[in-house]
Design an enzyme around this catalytic site. Structure first.
Site, mmCIF file in Angstrom:
data_model
loop_
_atom_site.group_PDB
_atom_site.id
_atom_site.type_symbol
_atom_site.label_atom_id
_atom_site.label_comp_id
_atom_site.label_asym_id
_atom_site.label_seq_id
_atom_site.Cartn_x
_atom_site.Cartn_y
_atom_site.Cartn_z
ATOM 1 N N LYS A 236 -4.320 -18.283 9.624
ATOM 2 C CA LYS A 236 -4.517 -17.187 8.661
ATOM 3 C C LYS A 236 -4.931 -17.784 7.331
ATOM 4 O O LYS A 236 -4.651 -18.949 7.049
ATOM 5 C CB LYS A 236 -3.206 -16.408 8.472
ATOM 6 C CG LYS A 236 -3.406 -15.001 7.968
ATOM 7 C CD LYS A 236 -3.952 -14.116 9.064
ATOM 8 C CE LYS A 236 -3.825 -12.654 8.799
ATOM 9 N NZ LYS A 236 -4.004 -11.854 10.005
HETATM 10 P P1 NAD Z 1 -8.393 -2.176 5.643
HETATM 11 O O1 NAD Z 1 -8.530 -2.871 4.352
HETATM 12 O O2 NAD Z 1 -9.611 -1.805 6.425
HETATM 13 O O3 NAD Z 1 -7.543 -0.839 5.454
HETATM 14 C C1 NAD Z 1 -6.305 -0.784 4.843
HETATM 15 C C2 NAD Z 1 -6.008 0.688 4.618
HETATM 16 O O4 NAD Z 1 -4.665 0.842 4.210
HETATM 17 C C3 NAD Z 1 -6.866 1.326 3.533
HETATM 18 O O5 NAD Z 1 -7.160 2.644 3.927
HETATM 19 C C4 NAD Z 1 -5.925 1.344 2.322
HETATM 20 O O6 NAD Z 1 -6.264 2.339 1.390
HETATM 21 C C5 NAD Z 1 -4.625 1.636 3.022
HETATM 22 N N1 NAD Z 1 -3.393 1.295 2.314
HETATM 23 C C6 NAD Z 1 -3.064 0.142 1.701
HETATM 24 N N2 NAD Z 1 -1.806 0.239 1.215
HETATM 25 C C7 NAD Z 1 -1.350 1.473 1.538
HETATM 26 C C8 NAD Z 1 -0.138 2.168 1.345
HETATM 27 N N3 NAD Z 1 0.897 1.605 0.707
HETATM 28 N N4 NAD Z 1 -0.020 3.425 1.842
HETATM 29 C C9 NAD Z 1 -1.033 4.009 2.509
HETATM 30 N N5 NAD Z 1 -2.216 3.404 2.730
HETATM 31 C C10 NAD Z 1 -2.365 2.160 2.251
HETATM 32 O O7 NAD Z 1 -7.404 -3.094 6.521
HETATM 33 P P2 NAD Z 1 -7.267 -3.142 8.097
HETATM 34 O O8 NAD Z 1 -8.223 -4.133 8.628
HETATM 35 O O9 NAD Z 1 -7.248 -1.777 8.645
HETATM 36 O O10 NAD Z 1 -5.828 -3.820 8.236
HETATM 37 C C11 NAD Z 1 -4.625 -3.078 8.086
HETATM 38 C C12 NAD Z 1 -3.465 -3.878 8.619
HETATM 39 O O11 NAD Z 1 -3.715 -4.206 9.986
HETATM 40 C C13 NAD Z 1 -3.189 -5.224 7.950
HETATM 41 O O12 NAD Z 1 -1.800 -5.472 7.997
HETATM 42 C C14 NAD Z 1 -3.933 -6.214 8.819
HETATM 43 O O13 NAD Z 1 -3.391 -7.513 8.717
HETATM 44 C C15 NAD Z 1 -3.650 -5.617 10.160
HETATM 45 N N6 NAD Z 1 -4.588 -6.017 11.216
HETATM 46 C C16 NAD Z 1 -5.927 -5.810 11.092
HETATM 47 C C17 NAD Z 1 -6.765 -6.171 12.131
HETATM 48 C C18 NAD Z 1 -8.248 -5.905 12.095
HETATM 49 O O14 NAD Z 1 -8.918 -6.209 13.095
HETATM 50 N N7 NAD Z 1 -8.776 -5.324 11.047
HETATM 51 C C19 NAD Z 1 -6.234 -6.782 13.276
HETATM 52 C C20 NAD Z 1 -4.867 -6.958 13.374
HETATM 53 C C21 NAD Z 1 -4.051 -6.571 12.321
#
Ligand code: NAD
Length: 432
Positions: A115
């Protein structure tokens, strides 16, 4: 963030790393893992801290902190995202890298865990500033990145564009093209059809498998999804397509609630229309037939399934006892604290843990890497079919063990994941 040793075990002031360590120790003790293996796996193999100087639009130079952590390469190259986040620390990256080790192991793919990212507020940077930042970061972590050593991917506030900037910079340094050095690239540029939806598809697959195991009809299920980014938006869309009613969605601008169901296709359209005017968010979406309620109230709305797909630690000692959902699908990494987990367990809430539920992203990344190494692309249908098959197999493995041994799904997932890694570490041994 300070480290300390408590009863011979590593602990950290960083909540995420400490949670990862405590979950690991709990499972390792239950498995009777040797203290040598426990201490080896408590630390990352390698952590690279870099400074990232960026020339801003006003001509000044600002130096950001960047990190790349490789927790384990026991099973293969380390794999994990690059995130841009305001309060990112090296310790947090260590915790996230450790979770990636278990996630890749559980997923049955040939990777270890990594990471990284940059401590910055990406919403305050222009596109040109982000490009300069991504390229400098890429150049500085280049010595440890490669298709057979460490394969990054997008994470919070990064996407295909950032991957292209980083890859392009490293390829120029290498003097040759190497598309398999990172994943999450745009489809037209060595990316994979299906990768954008992959994590959400994996979360939705786990939710539907859970419903199948519990004899629940998806069309009778009410679902709330926190976060409408990459993971949350496709989780919501695919569960809606499977018949569920999505009663609430949220992003940093608030929670949008409609007990009769939110039109998720419309939310996609809304988010993608004139995003600059609203900062790319759902701000104002209440005008499209739903009620806007306070941001954190999404945790407490009346629903059967809650999918936290935004931030870490949201289900904690203050909130976990108040949720109405009976099933939690962890789309985000580490959304439940150990205290929150205890409360949910006592209340009989079933939690599908992050490194099982959101493994669709890394499985999809593995498919992209495999296609890049082959120089041959699969169809989207092929990609989705393989993804759903692997997610279903992994879910079933964890579900069956948790039912047999009467342990939580998190504990069951940890035991399966740690076993695969520790067996290989024991096989490969320690260099003398
Ligand atoms: P992203 O940046 O595309 O989206 C994050 C979303 O969460 C946005 O809509 C943002 O406005 C919202 N957000 C942030 N804080 C918030 C809060 N307190 N309350 C409500 N909404 C809130 O990110 P993502 O890629 O969707 O990732 C989200 C989570 O999933 C992270 O923890 C990331 O590590 C995990 N993740 C992502 C992937 C991937 O392939 N993108 C894979 C595994 C895990």
């Amino acid at each position: 963030m300070a480290d300390r040793i408590v009863n011979g075990r590593r602990r950290s002031d960083d909540l995420l790393l400490d949670t990862a360590l405590r979950d690991f120790y709990g499972a390792a003790d239950e498995m009777n893992l040797s203290e040598s293996l426990i201490s080896m796996l408590s630390y990352p193999e390698r952590r690279l801290d870099v400074s990232v100087p960026v020339e801003l639009e006003d001509g000044n130079v600002k130096v950001f902190k960047g990190y790349r952590v490789q927790h384990s390469t026991a099973l293969g190259p380390s794999k994990g995202g690059i995130r841009y986040a305001k309060d990112l620390t090296g310790a947090e990256c260590e915790g996230l890298a450790m979770l990636m080790t278990w996630k890749c192991s559980l997923a049955g793919i040939p990777y270890g865990g990594g990471k990284g990212g940059i401590c910055c507020d990406p919403t305050k940077l222009t596109r040109r500033e982000k490009e300069r930042m991504s390229r400098t970061y890429g150049a500085r972590i280049a010595p440890i990145i490669g298709r057979w050593s460490d394969v990054p991917a997008p994470d919070m506030y990064t996407g295909g564009q950032e991957m292209v900037w980083i890859m392009d910079t490293i390829c120029k340094m290498l003097g040759h093209f190497e598309p398999a050095m990172l994943t999450g690239k745009p489809v037209d540029y060595w990316g994979a059809h299906g990768r954008v939806e992959a994590t959400g598809r994996g979360v939705a697959t786990c939710a539907l498998e859970l419903m199948r195991q519990k004899n629940l009809d998806p069309s009778k299920m009410k679902v709330a999804v926190q976060g409408f980014g990459n993971v949350g938006s496709y989780t919501a869309l695919l569960l809606k397509e499977a018949g569920a009613t999505i009663v609430a969605i949220s992003d940093t601008t608030g929670t949008y609630y409609n007990p009769k169901g939110i039109n998720i296709e419309k939310a996609f359209e809304y988010m993608n229309t004139n995003p600059q005017q609203r900062g790319g968010k759902l701000n104002g979406f209440e005008k499209e037939g739903c009620e806007k309620i306070p941001l954190n109230d999404i945790l407490f709305v009346d629903c059967d399934v809650f999918a936290p797909c935004a931030a870490q630690g949201v289900l904690n000692q203050d909130t976990a006892g108040k949720i109405k959902a009976r099933y939690v699908l962890e789309g985000a990494n580490s959304p439940t604290t150990p205290e929150g987990e205890e409360i949910l367990k006592d209340a009989g809430v079933i939690v599908v843990p992050d490194f099982l539920a959101n493994a669709g992203g890394v499985i999809g990344s593995y498919f992209e890497w495999a296609q890049n190494l082959q120089g041959f692309s699969w169809t989207e249908e092929e990609y989705n079919k393989r993804l759903v098959a692997l997610m279903t197999e992994n879910f079933t493995k964890v579900w069956n063990y948790s039912q047999d041994k009467k342990v939580t799904m998190r504990r069951s997932a940890y035991i399966a994941a740690i076993k695969r890694v520790s067996d290989i570490v024991a096989l490969r041994g320690v260099y003398l």
